[in-house]
Design a protein around this motif. Sequence first.
Motif, PDB file in Angstrom:
ATOM      1  N   ARG A 103     -10.148   8.999  68.966  1.00 49.05           N
ATOM      2  CA  ARG A 103     -10.462   7.293  69.653  1.00 49.05           C
ATOM      3  C   ARG A 103     -11.080   7.081  68.112  1.00 49.05           C
ATOM      4  N   GLN A 104     -12.818   7.426  67.743  1.00 47.07           N
ATOM      5  CA  GLN A 104     -13.224   6.525  66.937  1.00 47.07           C
ATOM      6  C   GLN A 104     -13.237   6.489  65.569  1.00 47.07           C
ATOM      7  N   ALA A 105     -11.541   7.854  65.255  1.00 43.40           N
ATOM      8  CA  ALA A 105     -11.887   7.310  64.327  1.00 43.40           C
ATOM      9  C   ALA A 105     -10.392   5.679  63.862  1.00 43.40           C
ATOM     10  N   GLU A 106     -10.104   6.033  65.056  1.00 45.46           N
ATOM     11  CA  GLU A 106      -8.536   4.932  65.524  1.00 45.46           C
ATOM     12  C   GLU A 106      -9.561   3.874  65.430  1.00 45.46           C
ATOM     13  N   CYS A 107     -10.423   3.097  66.250  1.00 50.56           N
ATOM     14  CA  CYS A 107     -11.219   2.428  66.361  1.00 50.56           C
ATOM     15  C   CYS A 107     -11.779   1.192  65.224  1.00 50.56           C
ATOM     16  N   PHE A 108     -12.177   2.626  64.483  1.00 52.50           N
ATOM     17  CA  PHE A 108     -13.132   2.540  63.263  1.00 52.50           C
ATOM     18  C   PHE A 108     -12.248   1.358  61.975  1.00 52.50           C
ATOM     19  N   THR A 109     -10.902   2.463  61.937  1.00 54.71           N
ATOM     20  CA  THR A 109      -9.275   1.873  60.872  1.00 54.71           C
ATOM     21  C   THR A 109      -8.833   0.701  61.489  1.00 54.71           C
ATOM     22  N   GLU A 110      -8.462  -0.043  62.746  1.00 54.81           N
ATOM     23  CA  GLU A 110      -8.488  -0.983  63.326  1.00 54.81           C
ATOM     24  C   GLU A 110      -9.517  -1.799  63.030  1.00 54.81           C
ATOM     25  N   ALA A 111     -10.811  -1.406  63.033  1.00 57.58           N
ATOM     26  CA  ALA A 111     -11.854  -2.967  62.442  1.00 57.58           C
ATOM     27  C   ALA A 111     -11.770  -2.956  61.006  1.00 57.58           C
ATOM     28  N   ILE A 112     -11.753  -2.288  59.767  1.00 58.96           N
ATOM     29  CA  ILE A 112     -12.082  -2.375  58.995  1.00 58.96           C
ATOM     30  C   ILE A 112     -11.341  -2.894  58.042  1.00 58.96           C
ATOM     31  N   SER A 113      -9.663  -2.713  58.847  1.00 59.46           N
ATOM     32  CA  SER A 113      -8.690  -3.376  58.315  1.00 59.46           C
ATOM     33  C   SER A 113      -8.412  -4.804  59.162  1.00 59.46           C
ATOM     34  N   ARG A 114      -9.486  -5.445  59.835  1.00 62.91           N
ATOM     35  CA  ARG A 114      -9.944  -7.243  59.725  1.00 62.91           C
ATOM     36  C   ARG A 114     -10.654  -7.420  58.796  1.00 62.91           C
ATOM     37  N   LEU A 115     -11.711  -6.839  58.239  1.00 64.70           N
ATOM     38  CA  LEU A 115     -12.336  -6.663  57.571  1.00 64.70           C
ATOM     39  C   LEU A 115     -12.343  -8.377  56.256  1.00 64.70           C
ATOM     40  N   ASP A 116     -12.924  -9.045  55.923  1.00 66.53           N
ATOM     41  CA  ASP A 116     -12.134 -10.009  54.699  1.00 66.53           C
ATOM     42  C   ASP A 116     -11.603  -9.238  53.860  1.00 66.53           C
ATOM     43  N   ASN A 117     -12.280  -8.499  53.319  1.00 65.51           N
ATOM     44  CA  ASN A 117     -11.736  -7.432  52.047  1.00 65.51           C
ATOM     45  C   ASN A 117     -11.712  -6.233  52.406  1.00 65.51           C
ATOM     46  N   PRO A 118     -10.812  -5.937  53.370  1.00 65.68           N
ATOM     47  CA  PRO A 118     -10.210  -4.662  54.263  1.00 65.68           C
ATOM     48  C   PRO A 118     -10.941  -3.187  53.390  1.00 65.68           C
ATOM     49  N   GLY A 119     -11.797  -2.646  54.845  1.00 68.19           N
ATOM     50  CA  GLY A 119     -11.695  -0.889  53.443  1.00 68.19           C
ATOM     51  C   GLY A 119     -10.312   0.088  53.909  1.00 68.19           C
ATOM     52  N   TYR A 120     -10.232   0.567  53.584  1.00 70.51           N
ATOM     53  CA  TYR A 120      -9.109   1.932  53.481  1.00 70.51           C
ATOM     54  C   TYR A 120      -9.351   3.320  53.245  1.00 70.51           C
ATOM     55  N   ARG A 121      -9.010   4.015  53.835  1.00 68.59           N
ATOM     56  CA  ARG A 121      -9.136   5.765  53.690  1.00 68.59           C
ATOM     57  C   ARG A 121      -8.826   6.138  52.917  1.00 68.59           C
ATOM     58  N   LYS A 122      -9.091   7.364  52.792  1.00 63.27           N
ATOM     59  CA  LYS A 122      -8.274   8.322  51.547  1.00 63.27           C
ATOM     60  C   LYS A 122      -8.238   9.262  51.465  1.00 63.27           C
ATOM     61  N   LEU A 123      -7.827  10.598  51.188  1.00 56.88           N
ATOM     62  CA  LEU A 123      -8.160  11.712  51.108  1.00 56.88           C
ATOM     63  C   LEU A 123      -7.947  12.268  49.432  1.00 56.88           C
ATOM     64  N   ILE A 124      -9.392  12.543  49.150  1.00 54.84           N
ATOM     65  CA  ILE A 124      -9.855  12.987  47.509  1.00 54.84           C
ATOM     66  C   ILE A 124     -10.018  14.395  46.996  1.00 54.84           C
ATOM     67  N   LYS A 125      -8.854  15.050  46.517  1.00 58.58           N
ATOM     68  CA  LYS A 125      -8.931  16.355  46.411  1.00 58.58           C
ATOM     69  C   LYS A 125     -10.117  17.290  45.670  1.00 58.58           C
ATOM     70  N   ALA A 126     -10.564  17.818  46.634  1.00 60.16           N
ATOM     71  CA  ALA A 126     -11.211  19.242  45.702  1.00 60.16           C
ATOM     72  C   ALA A 126     -11.172  19.973  45.291  1.00 60.16           C
ATOM     73  N   ASP A 127     -12.078  21.476  45.525  1.00 58.66           N
ATOM     74  CA  ASP A 127     -11.698  22.798  45.322  1.00 58.66           C
ATOM     75  C   ASP A 127     -11.469  23.606  46.389  1.00 58.66           C
ATOM     76  N   GLY A 128     -10.418  23.731  46.764  1.00 56.62           N
ATOM     77  CA  GLY A 128     -10.555  24.355  47.934  1.00 56.62           C
ATOM     78  C   GLY A 128     -10.043  23.316  49.629  1.00 56.62           C
ATOM     79  N   PHE A 129     -10.609  21.861  49.185  1.00 54.17           N
ATOM     80  CA  PHE A 129     -10.703  21.263  50.592  1.00 54.17           C
ATOM     81  C   PHE A 129     -10.354  20.229  50.104  1.00 54.17           C
ATOM     82  N   ASP A 130     -10.273  18.774  51.119  1.00 57.43           N
ATOM     83  CA  ASP A 130      -9.893  18.073  50.833  1.00 57.43           C
ATOM     84  C   ASP A 130     -11.660  16.993  51.105  1.00 57.43           C
ATOM     85  N   VAL A 131     -11.812  15.440  50.192  1.00 55.54           N
ATOM     86  CA  VAL A 131     -13.029  15.370  50.982  1.00 55.54           C
ATOM     87  C   VAL A 131     -12.477  13.674  51.919  1.00 55.54           C
TER      88      VAL A 131
END
Length: 396
Positions: A103-131
């Motif tokens: 719930r917190q992640a969904e709410c935060f994603t909704e919030a940042i999509s409404r910034l004047d310059n929207p934020g966005y999520r991404k997964l970065i590949k690391a060695d054996g895990f994602d960031v």
Amino acid sequence: MHKLSSNESFNFEILRMLAHTAYNGADISECLIAAEEIVPGDFESWYTAWNKRAERVLSHVKDMKDPISIRDAMFRASTYSRAADFYLHGNWDDPRITSLWKRQAECFTEAISRLDNPGYRKLIKADGFDVPIIVFPAGKQGDVKKRPTILLGNGFDGSMEEMYHMHGAPALERGYNVVVYDGPGQPTVRRDQGLGFIHNWEAVVTPVIDFLETLPFVDITKIGIVGFSMGAYLCARAAAFEPRIAAVFQIDGLYDFTKTPVFLSGGVSQLTHVNDEAAAQAVLADQSVPAGVRWVMGHGLWSFKVRTRAEFMEKASKFSLVGIIDRIKCPVFIGDPKKDMFFQGQPQLMKEALGDRATLVTFTAEDGAEEHCHFGAERYTNYVMYNWFEEKVVKA
């Protein structure tokens, strides 16, 4: 400073929630209402009060039409959902650990999509895990002007979403890009990938900086990295192995994690008799044990993904800059709050080890900034931090 709860741990965490009000993460009366409803030391009452706040805020959203009101409500609901989760980690099987975070992640994603310059999520590949990261470009949407960038990481118990409200929003106001992230042991990676903390934090940060090099609006020569609480060790460790970092902010100074009051005289030191999983669970279930002690054990085992105190201590002992601190070549900002109840004495050790590379800044009660991470003095703290960054990096 005025006490918000008779319980030391709860008092500190309520102040932490109030700190979110500086940059649109909470509202004052909502936090005070929750504080009134919380029974000191009772983890379930803590959950109930903050979950109730989140649900109340969300109940208004259906009637909202304008994007600013929806954005602000979603930020607050996200914050209160994270707060509700805070003391639950003693029971790894508690389904609320997953549902609240979703719930917190969904709410935060909704919030940042409404910034004047929207934020966005991404997964970065690391060695054996994602960031998991969240990118907040500065300036107007579509602006590709190369700008300084602040990389924000939390510590032992906080999230990347929290870092937006503590130091991200004020960095954007100053014209810096912001990227927040979670690594192993931190909330998103611990839940989604089942990974506990690792000490070699360059494995987390270097892939993120590799990604930053691909963004047209990032000036790769002006990367500052902020570490919050235990994240102070994490970001300094990364800087020891990552030469593209132009400046380090320790909020606050941390040289050797298990040489802090938490381990020497505080919560963990009181649990030397806890030698197996059954004994640990007995401590977590014992309401006569101080809330702060129960919390540090419960969350410590969960976040490091271990079942015993001995395993926790063994892994935590690796979170030390001894022997590698000379590898840090960039300037380091070291925060030193006068009333820090977790890392007292560590900022001075960092300054001694770094010498002229370090700037030690003492934060006091006169500015309301004396607590760990300067909770309650966000605007003053960000002024001091980013003024230093301008002098050391931006204008250098």
